[in-house]
Design a protein around this motif. Sequence first.
Motif, short mmCIF file in Angstrom:
data_model
loop_
_atom_site.label_atom_id
_atom_site.label_comp_id
_atom_site.label_asym_id
_atom_site.label_seq_id
_atom_site.Cartn_x
_atom_site.Cartn_y
_atom_site.Cartn_z
N ILE A 226 20.13 13.55 19.97
CA ILE A 226 19.15 12.73 19.25
C ILE A 226 18.11 13.67 18.64
O ILE A 226 17.42 14.40 19.37
CB ILE A 226 18.47 11.72 20.18
CG1 ILE A 226 19.52 10.84 20.86
CG2 ILE A 226 17.46 10.88 19.41
CD1 ILE A 226 18.94 9.90 21.89
N PRO A 227 17.97 13.70 17.32
CA PRO A 227 17.00 14.61 16.69
C PRO A 227 15.57 14.28 17.11
O PRO A 227 15.23 13.14 17.42
CB PRO A 227 17.21 14.36 15.19
CG PRO A 227 18.55 13.72 15.07
CD PRO A 227 18.74 12.93 16.33
N GLU A 228 14.74 15.31 17.10
CA GLU A 228 13.32 15.16 17.39
C GLU A 228 12.50 15.55 16.16
O GLU A 228 12.99 16.28 15.29
CB GLU A 228 12.91 16.06 18.56
CG GLU A 228 13.60 15.73 19.87
CD GLU A 228 13.08 16.60 21.01
OE1 GLU A 228 11.91 17.04 20.95
OE2 GLU A 228 13.84 16.84 21.97
N PRO A 229 11.26 15.08 16.07
CA PRO A 229 10.37 15.55 15.00
C PRO A 229 10.23 17.07 15.06
O PRO A 229 10.44 17.69 16.11
CB PRO A 229 9.03 14.86 15.32
CG PRO A 229 9.42 13.65 16.11
CD PRO A 229 10.61 14.07 16.92
N ILE A 230 9.89 17.68 13.95
CA ILE A 230 9.73 19.14 13.88
C ILE A 230 8.73 19.61 14.94
O ILE A 230 7.63 19.08 15.05
CB ILE A 230 9.28 19.57 12.48
CG1 ILE A 230 10.36 19.24 11.44
CG2 ILE A 230 8.97 21.07 12.45
CD1 ILE A 230 9.94 19.49 10.02
N CYS A 241 10.23 8.14 19.29
CA CYS A 241 10.65 6.96 20.05
C CYS A 241 11.30 5.93 19.14
O CYS A 241 12.20 5.19 19.56
CB CYS A 241 9.46 6.36 20.78
SG CYS A 241 8.87 7.38 22.16
N GLY A 242 10.85 5.85 17.88
CA GLY A 242 11.48 4.94 16.93
C GLY A 242 12.94 5.29 16.70
O GLY A 242 13.81 4.42 16.70
N LEU A 243 13.20 6.59 16.53
CA LEU A 243 14.58 7.04 16.33
C LEU A 243 15.39 6.83 17.62
O LEU A 243 16.55 6.40 17.57
CB LEU A 243 14.59 8.51 15.94
CG LEU A 243 15.98 9.14 15.71
CD1 LEU A 243 16.76 8.35 14.67
CD2 LEU A 243 15.83 10.59 15.29
N LEU A 244 14.79 7.10 18.76
CA LEU A 244 15.47 6.90 20.04
C LEU A 244 15.89 5.44 20.21
O LEU A 244 17.03 5.15 20.61
CB LEU A 244 14.56 7.33 21.18
CG LEU A 244 15.05 7.05 22.61
CD1 LEU A 244 16.38 7.72 22.88
CD2 LEU A 244 14.00 7.51 23.63
N GLY A 245 15.00 4.52 19.90
CA GLY A 245 15.32 3.10 20.01
C GLY A 245 16.47 2.70 19.10
O GLY A 245 17.36 1.93 19.49
#
Length: 281
Positions: A226-230, A241-245
């Motif tokens: 799961i990518p994270e912000p830079i 957390c938005g991307l994780l959801g």
Amino acid sequence: MSEHESGTSVQAQAVSPAWTRIERARHPQRPYPMDLIERVFTDFSEIYGDRAFGDDEAVACGMARLGDEEVMVIGNRKGGTTKERVRRNFGMPHPEGYRKALRCMRIAEKFGRPVISFIDLPGAFPGLGAEERGQAEAIARNILEMSRLRVPTISIISGEGGSGGALALAVSDRVLILENALYFVITPESCAAIMWRDANQKQLAAEAMRISAPEVAALGCVDEIIPEPIGGIHMDREAGCGLLGTVLRKHLAELKAIPVDQLVAARQQKFRNIAQFYTED
């Protein structure tokens, strides 16, 4: 006279790319599992106790909602302050923590609710009391029972996923890992102390162990990164957390469409295949 006083310069040791990832995974501002749960889920209702010995504050379990979907959520707790960290044993579960998690998994199975676990721990607590109360048995029991749960299961390695302590919460249909998280059998410091009798060789150990998200994905130990912000998820928690959801909802929808018998069989086969290799005669 110090080296500085004598005019001798001390060159700082170069930080390896592997160690940079470790520093991000251990960043003091990195969100812990409960921080992620609070942002991704709603209506979290905690369940306490293992009904055998007591309640382990290093593990939190409860019913929650992921959008419109009712799920069982499990995560280890580390604590934000020094007092909280001591009370929660720095996120390292005792056997009663694993037994509480298993009790909640069985509740989820009874009511047909998917199980989602979040993991950020260096390992299970190795103390004398934990061993006396059956730490190894509790971990082994969780691994066995998770492998045959008849509901969809998803695990997320969000920081450090250490040894059997992590695996006891990660025998799932989908094992996901955040971009800067780690998955290992032993910490680099402990590995260096064993292999080279020198914990200062931790960067060398980190390179050799192949414990970063891309490396464990290449080994087949996880199903998706799961990518994270830079700079890491701590730089923008809301975006992370938005991307994780979004990723969790996608995987949950896919798993719910699979017949239960096929789901369990595929889960068991996946873990049987990990670490297999073949040589030519």
